[in-house]
Design a protein around this motif. Structure first.
Motif, PDB file in Angstrom:
ATOM      1  N   LEU A 132       0.810  -1.214   0.000  1.00  0.00           N
ATOM      2  CA  LEU A 132       0.000   0.000   0.000  1.00  0.00           C
ATOM      3  C   LEU A 132       0.846   1.269   0.000  1.00  0.00           C
ATOM      4  CD1 LEU A 132      -2.734  -1.093   2.582  1.00  0.00           C
ATOM      5  CD2 LEU A 132      -2.793  -1.250   0.081  1.00  0.00           C
ATOM      6  N   GLN A 133       2.134   1.134   0.341  1.00  0.00           N
ATOM      7  CA  GLN A 133       3.054   2.268   0.316  1.00  0.00           C
ATOM      8  C   GLN A 133       4.163   1.996  -0.690  1.00  0.00           C
ATOM      9  OE1 GLN A 133       3.787   2.552   4.789  1.00  0.00           O
ATOM     10  NE2 GLN A 133       3.887   4.706   4.192  1.00  0.00           N
ATOM     11  N   GLU A 134       4.773   3.077  -1.150  1.00  0.00           N
ATOM     12  CA  GLU A 134       5.881   2.926  -2.079  1.00  0.00           C
ATOM     13  C   GLU A 134       7.092   2.377  -1.333  1.00  0.00           C
ATOM     14  OE1 GLU A 134       7.552   5.328  -5.947  1.00  0.00           O
ATOM     15  OE2 GLU A 134       6.277   6.319  -4.487  1.00  0.00           O
ATOM     16  N   ASN A 135       7.679   1.329  -1.864  1.00  0.00           N
ATOM     17  CA  ASN A 135       8.868   0.708  -1.280  1.00  0.00           C
ATOM     18  C   ASN A 135       9.999   0.726  -2.297  1.00  0.00           C
ATOM     19  OD1 ASN A 135       8.339  -1.609   1.326  1.00  0.00           O
ATOM     20  ND2 ASN A 135       6.742  -0.233   0.586  1.00  0.00           N
ATOM     21  N   VAL A 136      11.212   0.852  -1.797  1.00  0.00           N
ATOM     22  CA  VAL A 136      12.403   0.748  -2.638  1.00  0.00           C
ATOM     23  C   VAL A 136      13.234  -0.422  -2.125  1.00  0.00           C
ATOM     24  CG1 VAL A 136      14.517   1.869  -3.429  1.00  0.00           C
ATOM     25  CG2 VAL A 136      12.441   3.222  -3.107  1.00  0.00           C
ATOM     26  N   ARG A 137      13.560  -1.337  -3.029  1.00  0.00           N
ATOM     27  CA  ARG A 137      14.408  -2.475  -2.692  1.00  0.00           C
ATOM     28  C   ARG A 137      15.572  -2.551  -3.674  1.00  0.00           C
ATOM     29  NH1 ARG A 137       9.890  -7.323  -1.975  1.00  0.00           N
ATOM     30  NH2 ARG A 137       8.621  -6.298  -0.369  1.00  0.00           N
ATOM     31  N   THR A 138      16.602  -3.262  -3.272  1.00  0.00           N
ATOM     32  CA  THR A 138      17.685  -3.571  -4.197  1.00  0.00           C
ATOM     33  C   THR A 138      17.884  -5.082  -4.200  1.00  0.00           C
ATOM     34  OG1 THR A 138      19.301  -3.146  -2.434  1.00  0.00           O
ATOM     35  CG2 THR A 138      18.904  -1.380  -4.016  1.00  0.00           C
ATOM     36  N   ILE A 139      18.023  -5.643  -5.387  1.00  0.00           N
ATOM     37  CA  ILE A 139      18.381  -7.052  -5.519  1.00  0.00           C
ATOM     38  C   ILE A 139      19.895  -7.078  -5.672  1.00  0.00           C
ATOM     39  CG2 ILE A 139      18.110  -9.163  -6.872  1.00  0.00           C
ATOM     40  CD1 ILE A 139      15.423  -8.109  -7.835  1.00  0.00           C
ATOM     41  N   LEU A 140      20.582  -7.511  -4.619  1.00  0.00           N
ATOM     42  CA  LEU A 140      22.045  -7.517  -4.625  1.00  0.00           C
ATOM     43  C   LEU A 140      22.551  -8.825  -5.209  1.00  0.00           C
ATOM     44  CD1 LEU A 140      22.725  -6.001  -1.081  1.00  0.00           C
ATOM     45  CD2 LEU A 140      22.396  -4.824  -3.268  1.00  0.00           C
ATOM     46  N   LEU A 141      23.494  -8.732  -6.139  1.00  0.00           N
ATOM     47  CA  LEU A 141      23.996  -9.903  -6.850  1.00  0.00           C
ATOM     48  C   LEU A 141      25.508 -10.014  -6.701  1.00  0.00           C
ATOM     49  CD1 LEU A 141      22.035  -9.259 -10.171  1.00  0.00           C
ATOM     50  CD2 LEU A 141      21.309 -10.738  -8.294  1.00  0.00           C
ATOM     51  N   ASP A 142      26.005 -11.262  -6.816  1.00  0.00           N
ATOM     52  CA  ASP A 142      27.453 -11.439  -6.834  1.00  0.00           C
ATOM     53  C   ASP A 142      27.944 -11.366  -8.277  1.00  0.00           C
ATOM     54  OD1 ASP A 142      26.964 -13.896  -8.058  1.00  0.00           O
ATOM     55  OD2 ASP A 142      27.375 -15.079  -6.259  1.00  0.00           O
ATOM     56  N   SER A 143      29.208 -11.642  -8.488  1.00  0.00           N
ATOM     57  CA  SER A 143      29.781 -11.498  -9.822  1.00  0.00           C
ATOM     58  C   SER A 143      29.219 -12.493 -10.834  1.00  0.00           C
ATOM     59  CB  SER A 143      31.308 -11.649  -9.753  1.00  0.00           C
ATOM     60  OG  SER A 143      31.647 -12.912  -9.179  1.00  0.00           O
ATOM     61  N   SER A 144      28.576 -13.565 -10.326  1.00  0.00           N
ATOM     62  CA  SER A 144      27.942 -14.547 -11.214  1.00  0.00           C
ATOM     63  C   SER A 144      26.452 -14.298 -11.372  1.00  0.00           C
ATOM     64  CB  SER A 144      28.178 -15.971 -10.679  1.00  0.00           C
ATOM     65  OG  SER A 144      29.553 -16.273 -10.643  1.00  0.00           O
TER      66      SER A 144
ATOM     67  N   ARG B 254      24.294 -14.181  -9.005  1.00  0.00           N
ATOM     68  CA  ARG B 254      23.516 -14.915  -8.009  1.00  0.00           C
ATOM     69  C   ARG B 254      23.015 -13.946  -6.942  1.00  0.00           C
ATOM     70  NH1 ARG B 254      27.319 -18.897  -9.395  1.00  0.00           N
ATOM     71  NH2 ARG B 254      26.336 -20.899  -9.907  1.00  0.00           N
ATOM     72  N   VAL B 255      21.801 -14.192  -6.447  1.00  0.00           N
ATOM     73  CA  VAL B 255      21.192 -13.296  -5.461  1.00  0.00           C
ATOM     74  C   VAL B 255      21.901 -13.436  -4.123  1.00  0.00           C
ATOM     75  CG1 VAL B 255      19.089 -12.737  -4.200  1.00  0.00           C
ATOM     76  CG2 VAL B 255      18.951 -13.401  -6.614  1.00  0.00           C
ATOM     77  N   ILE B 256      22.328 -12.305  -3.588  1.00  0.00           N
ATOM     78  CA  ILE B 256      22.919 -12.268  -2.244  1.00  0.00           C
ATOM     79  C   ILE B 256      21.833 -11.968  -1.223  1.00  0.00           C
ATOM     80  CG2 ILE B 256      24.555 -11.079  -0.737  1.00  0.00           C
ATOM     81  CD1 ILE B 256      26.221 -10.463  -3.248  1.00  0.00           C
ATOM     82  N   SER B 257      21.053 -10.932  -1.489  1.00  0.00           N
ATOM     83  CA  SER B 257      19.944 -10.561  -0.609  1.00  0.00           C
ATOM     84  C   SER B 257      19.077  -9.528  -1.325  1.00  0.00           C
ATOM     85  CB  SER B 257      20.434  -9.988   0.724  1.00  0.00           C
ATOM     86  OG  SER B 257      21.067  -8.741   0.530  1.00  0.00           O
ATOM     87  N   ILE B 258      17.885  -9.288  -0.760  1.00  0.00           N
ATOM     88  CA  ILE B 258      16.964  -8.291  -1.329  1.00  0.00           C
ATOM     89  C   ILE B 258      16.498  -7.375  -0.189  1.00  0.00           C
ATOM     90  CG2 ILE B 258      14.906  -7.921  -2.749  1.00  0.00           C
ATOM     91  CD1 ILE B 258      15.108 -10.793  -3.683  1.00  0.00           C
TER      92      ILE B 258
END
Length: 234
Positions: A129-141, A143-147
């Motif tokens: 219901l509110q605007e959210n900002v996220r980052t999908i953090l990736l490694d050099s390959s 691959r997802v590290i965290s969101i």
């Protein structure tokens, strides 16, 4: 027959076994039940003078079905007759589990090869219901590290600090990331502010040696990748 008899609602326990939601679920599978019957199982009991199936039907009718119900606040649920704190928490917990299931990953180190894969990981944002900002953090390959969630608020009235967006990437030694935010009240089309923010972050990322791979905007009915539509990204 008296008027009292004609308005009597059978409780679930008074119904034939073959018509009770729990028994039908066990005998025929959850897919055989209506939305109201499934919700009735979650609620467990009805209210005074109303069995749980009728209560579930009234709840769904009030908000136009499951999609509408998924967006209501606890305060709105409180206004509905028959909804006490216990039932409200059960409904909220149900939809929170559904949202988490949509974005659950059997392998949290999934390799992101497309904007579609990235958008799937944050598909729950269309319900926010509110605007959210996220980052999908990736490694050099890739691959997802965290969101991590970086910010909750309104981008049009609050200036995001670039350092806040890159902090988690720096802490987790992530060489690249995908920016994601949602438009809770409209379509996923990028605004001029979204485009300006993307340009700023790409420039800042170049200085920090962290590549901003894409900016995905999630709307109520879909998502847009600025890279895919050729805005800002070359």
């Amino acid at each position: 027959m008296s008027s009292e008899d004609s308005t009597h609602q059978f409780t679930v326990n008074e119904m034939p076994l073959g018509e009770r939601p729990r028994e039908r679920l066990l005998s025929h599978g959850a897919q055989a039940l209506s939305n109201a019957e499934l919700l009735a199982i979650i609620l467990r009991t009805g209210s005074t003078g109303e069995n749980v199936i009728h209560l579930a039907e009234r709840i769904l009718n009030t908000w136009g079905g499951l999609v509408g119900l998924s967006k209501v606040s606890p305060g709105e649920l409180e206004q509905l007759t028959g909804m006490g704190p216990g039932k409200i928490t059960q409904v909220l917990a149900l939809f929170e589990l559904a949202k988490r299931l949509m974005t659950s990953r059997s392998d949290e180190h999934s390799v992101i090869k497309s904007a579609e894969q990235a958008a799937h990981l944050v598909s729950d944002m269309r319900f926010l219901l509110q605007e959210n900002v996220r980052t999908i953090l990736l490694d050099s390959s890739r691959r997802v590290i965290s969101i991590p969630t970086i910010y909750i608020g309104t981008l049009n009235t609050t200036v995001l600090r670039v350092s806040e967006i890159f902090r988690e990437a720096i802490t987790r030694n992530s060489p690249c990331m995908i920016l994601v935010h949602n438009h809770p009240s409209g379509e996923a089309n990028p605004s001029p502010e979204d485009i300006d923010l993307t340009r700023t972050l790409i420039s800042a990322g170049n200085l920090l040696d962290i590549q901003v791979l894409d900016h995905i905007i999630v709307g109520k009915n879909g998502w847009v990748s600025l890279k895919e539509i050729g805005i800002v990204f070359k």
